[in-house]
Design an enzyme around this catalytic site. Structure first.
Site, mmCIF file in Angstrom:
data_model
loop_
_atom_site.group_PDB
_atom_site.id
_atom_site.type_symbol
_atom_site.label_atom_id
_atom_site.label_comp_id
_atom_site.label_asym_id
_atom_site.label_seq_id
_atom_site.Cartn_x
_atom_site.Cartn_y
_atom_site.Cartn_z
ATOM 1 N N GLU A 265 -53.026 -0.682 -21.870
ATOM 2 C CA GLU A 265 -52.048 0.186 -22.533
ATOM 3 C C GLU A 265 -52.433 0.235 -23.997
ATOM 4 O OE1 GLU A 265 -47.759 -0.061 -24.403
ATOM 5 O OE2 GLU A 265 -47.856 -1.045 -22.456
ATOM 6 N N CYS A 302 -44.108 0.425 -28.158
ATOM 7 C CA CYS A 302 -45.092 1.355 -27.598
ATOM 8 C C CYS A 302 -44.497 2.730 -27.369
ATOM 9 C CB CYS A 302 -45.619 0.821 -26.265
ATOM 10 S SG CYS A 302 -46.148 -0.889 -26.299
#
Length: 529
Positions: A265, A302
């Site tokens: 990620e 995020c």
């Protein structure tokens, strides 16, 4: 439990001799004792050897044993008590309430995966009985189930020192799949990592599992991480961090004689689309929600809303005015590390100095050594579409509003975006037609689509997707949050014409494991399920 500065190699605590790592309190700038010596080739080799030796036994553990292990890890983390939270506060600058919530999330997801393990659904058992009389050719007995892929390397994340770190989602899902884990701790919170690592080490011992089920390594720079990914005994990688870091690991994994998957990620600006009627009717309220989401946790999520897209006009002007007012009340917040703080200042500064960008508003000025000042900027869609600099992620409480000339330009902005973790539509019922026009585009761009919610905050549950097309993640087919994360660390095996005694328990006649199975194309669910 005392923090000792030792790496954890299987059941042993090892005082390494490499370059030292010392945590820094981002709120004060003071170093925190003790120093952690980086691991060398000998410690890495020992950890990987133990993991490889443990792999077969661990993947063949009964489901109940593995579920109990996950629950024991959660219990041991909770038993660390205030010592864990206090150490983590020192190393991260995060407030107690945030970290107590993060600990609860960490232990909650471990227990959730324990429940998943017990059901056995993830085995995806499929049985096609033999058809010896079939013409023109008979069919052999065919049985399929998923098995663990093997030892997994996990990299601790900077922004979630508990929930995405040593015992975070990557580790929990790998353990659930039956994979030993070798963790490279994040250098920003080594003491927190050691405490959680010792809790896992204790759980391994209490559950009678092979010591190689878990190891924890410390190291500075890229050398240890690249060596770990390059080790032939590692079969998959879980990573949360920068695009450059993820790309380096992917390159190393693909350069191996036997390439392996890297589930990384990396970066996302999480676009928010202001649909016209919603913007007209409740622009001021939307502005307040936007700033609250942007500033949460100093923007170190995020899924922080780093891009807002709307059509130029009085409604957008009203929204921007309300944003300016709301962001002016945002206090400076301590960021997680000097490195993150420096990168934030560089990214935010690049927007502030850009000739085609103008400021909307900003929060209180930074006072501490690692504090960030919240900032919002605005630019024209034509400039955004032409300049890659304006499309970069700024990790922290900075966002860019894109003014479009008309709805067609909104669609062009959507189509131009890279892969994202999330995409959000703020809309009223009268905006349905325009939402329907955007939705097919956004389905191709993001892993999670939201309507009238803000993207910050990721629910750990069966239906969550925390992933998306590159560069949000390295593999858009997976998630790093939620129970579907277990699929990353499994592979299917078909057993053809094996005698009952050699079959895995879940594939044997009579279903002794009591799991759901697809038999001859029909779903067979045990009565006790």
């Amino acid at each position: 439990m005392q923090v000792t500065g030792q790496s954890l190699i299987g059941s042993q605590a090892v005082l390494s001799t490499g370059k030292p790592i010392q945590a820094l309190n981002p709120a004060t700038g003071a170093f925190i004792e003790p120093a952690f010596r980086g691991c060398g080739a000998e410690e890495l080799d020992r950890a990987c050897a133990l993991a490889a030796a443990a792999a077969t036994a661990f993947r063949n553990t009964p489901l109940q044993v593995r579920a109990n292990f996950l629950e024991t890890v959660a219990t041991e983390i909770e038993a660390l008590g205030h010592a864990l939270i206090e150490r983590c506060m020192l190393e991260s600058g995060l407030p107690r309430a945030r970290l107590e919530g993060e600990r609860a999330r960490t232990c909650g997801q471990l227990r959730l995966f324990a429940s998943v393990v017990r059901t056995g659904e993830w085995l995806d058992v499929r049985i096609e009985p033999a058809l010896p009389e079939r013409q023109p050719l008979p069919r052999s007995d065919l049985r399929l189930q998923n098995i663990a892929i093997g030892p997994v390397a996990v990299f601790g994340a900077s922004n979630f020192p508990l929930a995405f770190s040593v015992a975070g989602g990557d580790t929990a899902s790998a353990f659930a799949a039956g994979c030993p884990v070798v963790v490279k701790a994040h250098a920003a919170h080594p003491g927190t990592s050691e405490l959680v690592g010792r809790a896992i080490q204790t759980a391994v011992s209490k559950c009678g599992l092979p010591e190689g089920v878990f190891s924890l390594l410390f190291g500075t720079g890229n050398e240890l991480g690249l060596a770990l990914v390059s080790d032939s005994r590692i079969k998959a990688v879980g990573f949360t961090g920068s695009r450059s870091g993820g790309m380096a690991l992917m390159k190393a994994a693909q350069a191996r004689p036997q390439p392996i998957p890297v589930y990384a990620e990396m970066s996302s600006i999480n676009p928010v689309f202001l649909l016209p009627d919603a913007l007209q009717q409740r622009g001021a309220a939307l502005a307040e929600g936007f700033v609250a989401s942007l500033a949460m946790g100093a923007g170190q999520f995020c899924t922080n809303p780093g891009l807002v897209v709307g059509v130029r006009g009085t409604a957008l002007d009203t929204f921007l005015h309300a944003v300016a007012q709301a962001v002016s009340g945002v206090g400076a917040q301590t960021m997680l590390s000097p490195g993150i703080h420096a990168a934030y200042n560089d990214g935010s500064g690049a927007l502030a100095g850009h000739a085609r960008v103008r400021p909307v508003g900003q929060g209180a000025a930074a006072e501490g050594p690692c504090q960030c000042q919240a900032r919002v900027f605005v630019t024209a869609a034509s400039d955004f579409l032409e300049d890659e600099v304006l499309q970069r992620e700024v990790f922290g409480a900075t966002s860019l509003v894109v003014e479009c000339e008309d709805w067609a330009e909104v669609e062009r902005v959507a189509q131009s975006l890279e892969g994202q973790l999330t995409a959000t539509l703020l809309m009223d019922e009268s905006d349905l037609e325009k939402a329907a026009q955007l939705l097919p585009v956004l389905e191709e761009k993001a892993g999670r689509l939201l309507v009238n919610n803000w993207p910050t905050g990721v629910e750990v549950c069966h239906a969550m997707v925390h992933g998306g097309p590159f560069p949000a993640t390295s593999d858009a087919r997976t998630t790093s949050v939620g129970t579907a994360a277990i699929q990353r660390f499994l592979r299917p095996v078909c057993y053809q014409n094996l005698p009952q005694a050699l079959l895995p328990e879940a594939l044997r006649d009579g279903n002794p494991s009591g799991v759901s199975r697809l038999v001859g194309g029909t779903r067979m669910v045990p009565a006790s399920a």
